[in-house]
Enzyme design. Sequence first.
Site, PDB file in Angstrom:
ATOM      1  N   LYS A  17       0.718  -1.264   0.182  1.00 59.42           N
ATOM      2  CA  LYS A  17       0.239  -0.171  -0.056  1.00 59.42           C
ATOM      3  C   LYS A  17       0.969   1.963   0.329  1.00 59.42           C
ATOM      4  CE  LYS A  17      -2.248  -0.499   4.057  1.00 59.42           C
ATOM      5  NZ  LYS A  17      -1.354  -1.772   3.908  1.00 59.42           N
ATOM      6  N   ARG A  92      -8.670   0.977   9.264  1.00 58.90           N
ATOM      7  CA  ARG A  92      -8.860   0.135   9.837  1.00 58.90           C
ATOM      8  C   ARG A  92      -9.865  -1.350  10.054  1.00 58.90           C
ATOM      9  NH1 ARG A  92      -2.789   0.788   9.079  1.00 58.90           N
ATOM     10  NH2 ARG A  92      -1.767  -1.086   9.206  1.00 58.90           N
ATOM     11  N   ARG A 127      11.814  -6.002   3.643  1.00 58.32           N
ATOM     12  CA  ARG A 127      11.698  -4.107   4.110  1.00 58.32           C
ATOM     13  C   ARG A 127      12.394  -3.680   4.843  1.00 58.32           C
ATOM     14  NH1 ARG A 127       5.503  -2.822   5.021  1.00 58.32           N
ATOM     15  NH2 ARG A 127       5.313  -2.948   6.773  1.00 58.32           N
ATOM     16  N   ARG A 160      12.114  -1.761  10.949  1.00 51.61           N
ATOM     17  CA  ARG A 160      10.904  -1.669  11.708  1.00 51.61           C
ATOM     18  C   ARG A 160      10.298  -3.073  12.985  1.00 51.61           C
ATOM     19  NH1 ARG A 160       5.759   0.030   7.765  1.00 51.61           N
ATOM     20  NH2 ARG A 160       4.568  -0.719   9.532  1.00 51.61           N
ATOM     21  N   ARG A 171       0.057  -9.363  13.180  1.00 51.36           N
ATOM     22  CA  ARG A 171      -0.609  -8.177  12.165  1.00 51.36           C
ATOM     23  C   ARG A 171      -1.774  -8.735  11.062  1.00 51.36           C
ATOM     24  NH1 ARG A 171       4.012  -4.805  10.330  1.00 51.36           N
ATOM     25  NH2 ARG A 171       2.032  -3.055   9.477  1.00 51.36           N
TER      26      ARG A 171
HETATM   27  P1  AMP Z   1       1.567   0.981   9.100  1.00 55.95           P
HETATM   28  O1  AMP Z   1       2.272   1.565   8.784  1.00 55.95           O
HETATM   29  O2  AMP Z   1      -0.481   1.338   8.220  1.00 55.95           O
HETATM   30  O3  AMP Z   1       1.763  -0.593   9.020  1.00 55.95           O
HETATM   31  O4  AMP Z   1       0.733   0.639  10.421  1.00 55.95           O
HETATM   32  C1  AMP Z   1       1.697   0.606  11.211  1.00 55.95           C
HETATM   33  C2  AMP Z   1       1.041   0.125  13.072  1.00 55.95           C
HETATM   34  O5  AMP Z   1       0.451   1.889  13.268  1.00 55.95           O
HETATM   35  C3  AMP Z   1       0.091  -0.674  12.570  1.00 55.95           C
HETATM   36  O6  AMP Z   1       0.151  -1.887  12.522  1.00 55.95           O
HETATM   37  C4  AMP Z   1      -1.440   0.196  13.892  1.00 55.95           C
HETATM   38  O7  AMP Z   1      -0.430  -0.418  15.046  1.00 55.95           O
HETATM   39  C5  AMP Z   1      -0.871   1.201  13.722  1.00 55.95           C
HETATM   40  N1  AMP Z   1      -2.437   2.291  13.067  1.00 55.95           N
HETATM   41  C6  AMP Z   1      -1.801   2.513  11.674  1.00 55.95           C
HETATM   42  N2  AMP Z   1      -2.803   3.251  10.905  1.00 55.95           N
HETATM   43  C7  AMP Z   1      -4.022   2.970  12.174  1.00 55.95           C
HETATM   44  C8  AMP Z   1      -5.153   2.943  11.700  1.00 55.95           C
HETATM   45  N3  AMP Z   1      -5.921   3.115  11.569  1.00 55.95           N
HETATM   46  N4  AMP Z   1      -5.876   2.164  13.316  1.00 55.95           N
HETATM   47  C9  AMP Z   1      -5.371   1.422  14.271  1.00 55.95           C
HETATM   48  N5  AMP Z   1      -3.444   1.433  14.368  1.00 55.95           N
HETATM   49  C10 AMP Z   1      -3.324   1.981  13.062  1.00 55.95           C
END
Ligand code: AMP
Length: 215
Positions: A17, A92, A127, A160, A171
Amino acid sequence: MKHSVRLILLGAPGAGKGTQAEKISAAANIPAISTGAIIREAIATGTEMGTLAKSYIERGALVPDEVVIGIIRDRLQADDCKDGFILDGFPRTVPQAEALDQMGVEITDVLSIEVSDERIVSRMGGRRVCKACGATYHVESNPSPAGDKCGICGEDLTIRKDDDPAVVQSRLTVYHEQTEPLKDFYAKKGLLKIVEGQEKLEDTTALTFAALGLN
Ligand code: AMP
């Protein structure tokens, strides 16, 4: 572009994404908004929100809805969002999607990038992310032109914490339980488009652009 695009990107963590969001952002000249990136930035700078979010993000859990809804409500008011935007990683959960509706945000497209769990797990180990500017790379499919430094700003690339295999597994579970129902939510509104994630980044980009009518 003919009309303004207010796009949601759905897909499991590691489906690509963020990478597609960057490509669309450059092509359509609209901002890519990543709640994950905003939260990681808040953790790095030690804000109150960052401190609250840290324990959730590090164990692969979702940050509470009210926190991310607040982030998005503020961010969408910025001037650069008036001609469109890309949401990468928000909503999400169904309550987050309902909150967008309540804010009066009219989404024009929802694109789900589909990749099997098996491929996600094998991909995530490679990654890399730039701690300074947030650019993302993959050691095989999207290497930085500067090796272990960022091709954009030259800083060190890092892994990360939540790309650790055990965290990736939780996740994925969270994704299937809480985020995947959003496909139905947006299919019912007639907005959902599906793109099958390809091995090669540029092939996924071509399918994504075709689905959105971009070129
Ligand atoms: P990402 O970089 O989009 O994979 O997000 C990394 C982490 O941030 C996720 O695993 C969640 O812990 C938190 N996070 C990001 N976006 C959201 C969201 N819309 N709702 C809840 N937690 C989020």
